[in-house]
Design a protein around this motif. Structure first.
Motif, PDB file in Angstrom:
ATOM      1  N   UNK A 169      39.368  31.317   8.147  1.00  0.00           N
ATOM      2  CA  UNK A 169      39.014  30.002   8.421  1.00  0.00           C
ATOM      3  C   UNK A 169      38.879  28.884   7.604  1.00  0.00           C
ATOM      4  N   UNK A 170      39.010  27.733   8.807  1.00  0.00           N
ATOM      5  CA  UNK A 170      38.196  26.647   7.188  1.00  0.00           C
ATOM      6  C   UNK A 170      37.532  26.081   7.561  1.00  0.00           C
ATOM      7  N   UNK A 171      36.134  26.462   7.985  1.00  0.00           N
ATOM      8  CA  UNK A 171      35.225  25.962   7.796  1.00  0.00           C
ATOM      9  C   UNK A 171      34.079  27.541   8.086  1.00  0.00           C
ATOM     10  N   UNK A 172      33.453  28.134   7.106  1.00  0.00           N
ATOM     11  CA  UNK A 172      32.152  29.033   7.421  1.00  0.00           C
ATOM     12  C   UNK A 172      31.107  28.509   7.462  1.00  0.00           C
ATOM     13  N   UNK A 173      30.497  29.458   7.731  1.00  0.00           N
ATOM     14  CA  UNK A 173      28.193  29.437   7.375  1.00  0.00           C
ATOM     15  C   UNK A 173      27.548  30.014   6.213  1.00  0.00           C
ATOM     16  N   UNK A 174      27.319  29.875   5.666  1.00  0.00           N
ATOM     17  CA  UNK A 174      26.605  30.458   4.922  1.00  0.00           C
ATOM     18  C   UNK A 174      24.774  30.155   5.366  1.00  0.00           C
ATOM     19  N   UNK A 175      23.879  30.801   4.366  1.00  0.00           N
ATOM     20  CA  UNK A 175      22.433  30.420   4.472  1.00  0.00           C
ATOM     21  C   UNK A 175      22.447  30.298   3.799  1.00  0.00           C
ATOM     22  N   UNK A 176      21.192  28.938   3.768  1.00  0.00           N
ATOM     23  CA  UNK A 176      20.623  28.493   2.632  1.00  0.00           C
ATOM     24  C   UNK A 176      19.600  28.099   2.416  1.00  0.00           C
ATOM     25  N   UNK A 177      19.143  27.997   2.078  1.00  0.00           N
ATOM     26  CA  UNK A 177      16.998  28.618   1.102  1.00  0.00           C
ATOM     27  C   UNK A 177      17.470  26.777   0.665  1.00  0.00           C
ATOM     28  N   UNK A 178      16.016  26.008   1.594  1.00  0.00           N
ATOM     29  CA  UNK A 178      15.633  24.396   0.591  1.00  0.00           C
ATOM     30  C   UNK A 178      17.059  24.152   0.709  1.00  0.00           C
ATOM     31  N   UNK A 179      18.046  23.227   1.124  1.00  0.00           N
ATOM     32  CA  UNK A 179      19.270  22.607   0.994  1.00  0.00           C
ATOM     33  C   UNK A 179      18.894  21.339   0.892  1.00  0.00           C
ATOM     34  N   UNK A 180      19.131  20.457  -0.486  1.00  0.00           N
ATOM     35  CA  UNK A 180      19.529  19.252  -0.786  1.00  0.00           C
ATOM     36  C   UNK A 180      18.507  18.810  -1.935  1.00  0.00           C
ATOM     37  N   UNK A 181      17.517  20.547  -2.153  1.00  0.00           N
ATOM     38  CA  UNK A 181      16.055  20.233  -2.539  1.00  0.00           C
ATOM     39  C   UNK A 181      16.416  20.481  -4.215  1.00  0.00           C
ATOM     40  N   UNK A 182      15.747  20.979  -5.067  1.00  0.00           N
ATOM     41  CA  UNK A 182      15.952  21.135  -6.510  1.00  0.00           C
ATOM     42  C   UNK A 182      15.573  22.639  -6.639  1.00  0.00           C
ATOM     43  N   UNK A 207      18.694  37.089  -3.216  1.00  0.00           N
ATOM     44  CA  UNK A 207      18.615  35.363  -3.342  1.00  0.00           C
ATOM     45  C   UNK A 207      18.609  35.086  -4.407  1.00  0.00           C
ATOM     46  N   UNK A 208      19.729  33.979  -4.529  1.00  0.00           N
ATOM     47  CA  UNK A 208      20.630  33.574  -5.766  1.00  0.00           C
ATOM     48  C   UNK A 208      19.682  32.408  -6.314  1.00  0.00           C
ATOM     49  N   UNK A 209      19.048  32.036  -7.368  1.00  0.00           N
ATOM     50  CA  UNK A 209      18.709  30.927  -7.611  1.00  0.00           C
ATOM     51  C   UNK A 209      19.760  30.814  -8.353  1.00  0.00           C
ATOM     52  N   UNK A 210      19.728  29.513  -8.329  1.00  0.00           N
ATOM     53  CA  UNK A 210      21.220  29.006  -8.422  1.00  0.00           C
ATOM     54  C   UNK A 210      21.221  27.429  -9.678  1.00  0.00           C
ATOM     55  N   UNK A 211      22.097  27.366 -10.831  1.00  0.00           N
ATOM     56  CA  UNK A 211      22.105  27.115 -11.875  1.00  0.00           C
ATOM     57  C   UNK A 211      22.612  25.271 -11.363  1.00  0.00           C
ATOM     58  N   UNK A 212      22.378  24.528 -12.540  1.00  0.00           N
ATOM     59  CA  UNK A 212      22.443  23.135 -12.046  1.00  0.00           C
ATOM     60  C   UNK A 212      24.035  23.182 -11.895  1.00  0.00           C
ATOM     61  N   UNK A 213      25.075  23.536 -12.469  1.00  0.00           N
ATOM     62  CA  UNK A 213      26.259  23.369 -11.911  1.00  0.00           C
ATOM     63  C   UNK A 213      26.600  23.662 -10.297  1.00  0.00           C
ATOM     64  N   UNK A 214      26.023  24.509 -10.302  1.00  0.00           N
ATOM     65  CA  UNK A 214      26.480  25.525  -9.033  1.00  0.00           C
ATOM     66  C   UNK A 214      25.835  24.482  -8.141  1.00  0.00           C
ATOM     67  N   UNK A 215      24.149  24.499  -8.073  1.00  0.00           N
ATOM     68  CA  UNK A 215      23.309  23.156  -7.298  1.00  0.00           C
ATOM     69  C   UNK A 215      24.427  22.299  -6.925  1.00  0.00           C
ATOM     70  N   UNK A 216      25.382  21.420  -7.788  1.00  0.00           N
ATOM     71  CA  UNK A 216      25.927  20.215  -7.434  1.00  0.00           C
ATOM     72  C   UNK A 216      26.624  20.547  -6.973  1.00  0.00           C
ATOM     73  N   UNK A 217      28.492  21.638  -7.118  1.00  0.00           N
ATOM     74  CA  UNK A 217      29.591  21.767  -6.244  1.00  0.00           C
ATOM     75  C   UNK A 217      28.628  22.105  -4.646  1.00  0.00           C
ATOM     76  N   UNK A 218      27.238  22.945  -4.734  1.00  0.00           N
ATOM     77  CA  UNK A 218      26.774  22.905  -3.246  1.00  0.00           C
ATOM     78  C   UNK A 218      26.228  21.586  -2.687  1.00  0.00           C
ATOM     79  N   UNK A 219      25.538  20.947  -3.358  1.00  0.00           N
ATOM     80  CA  UNK A 219      25.368  19.691  -3.293  1.00  0.00           C
ATOM     81  C   UNK A 219      26.512  18.713  -2.359  1.00  0.00           C
ATOM     82  N   UNK A 220      27.439  18.758  -3.023  1.00  0.00           N
ATOM     83  CA  UNK A 220      28.235  17.504  -2.922  1.00  0.00           C
ATOM     84  C   UNK A 220      29.206  18.571  -1.565  1.00  0.00           C
ATOM     85  N   UNK A 221      29.263  20.304  -1.044  1.00  0.00           N
ATOM     86  CA  UNK A 221      29.233  20.757   0.080  1.00  0.00           C
ATOM     87  C   UNK A 221      28.823  20.235   0.725  1.00  0.00           C
ATOM     88  N   UNK A 222      27.424  19.981   1.082  1.00  0.00           N
ATOM     89  CA  UNK A 222      26.217  19.571   1.957  1.00  0.00           C
ATOM     90  C   UNK A 222      26.725  18.252   1.956  1.00  0.00           C
TER      91      UNK A 222
END
Length: 163
Positions: A76-89, A1-16
């Protein structure tokens, strides 16, 4: 499991925010974690080690399938990833150790073309008492995931749907 940096959290939050984060998983199997409370080696401890090894083996199988299909399958246009605690810090994304068995290790992101396959893998993770967070299969536009992955310097492979 990878802890995300602020930039990557922002990018993934944007995707979410573009795609609602919803779990497509069926109800998780009964937790095995209560079986692993023993301090002495037991059948439960052996089972726990087998489950953890099974996750690594499954990751290796997925990586092999993804590498075999590179350049062969349509993206594919859409893929699936496994997230933990989405939308949180504490948001994180599931990654695997890569390459395995070397002193030079990093992480590799597995994205899945098939919702069935990501659900199967999420249920496998749920049954492992080593993972404390709930694995959430999350749909994500491939193009955005590729951009975020590239910004994080995180290699990514797409696991093809099994036929």
């Amino acid at each position: 499991m990878l802890k995300l940096s602020v930039l990557s959290v922002y990018a993934l939050t944007l995707m979410s925010s573009i795609i609602a984060v919803t779990s497509f998983s069926p109800l998780p199997p009964p937790s095995l974690s209560s079986k692993y409370t023993s301090k002495t080696p037991s059948t439960a401890t052996t089972l726990f080690n087998q489950v953890s090894e099974t996750i690594a083996n499954q990751e290796d199988t997925y990586l092999s399938l993804a590498m075999q299909s590179e350049g062969v399958m349509a993206k594919p246009d859409i893929v699936y990833v496994i997230m933990y605690n989405p939308g949180t810090e504490n948001e994180a994304i599931h990654t695997m150790e890569y390459p395995r068995g070397t002193m030079r290790t990093g992480d590799l992101l597995l994205a899945f073309e098939s919702i069935e396959e990501v659900n199967y893998f999420a249920n496998m993770i749920r049954s492992d008492g080593d993972f404390m967070e709930e694995p959430i299969p999350t749909p994500t536009p491939l193009i955005q995931l590729e951009m975020a992955s590239q910004q994080m310097g995180l290699p990514m492979k797409v696991v093809p749907a099994s036929s």
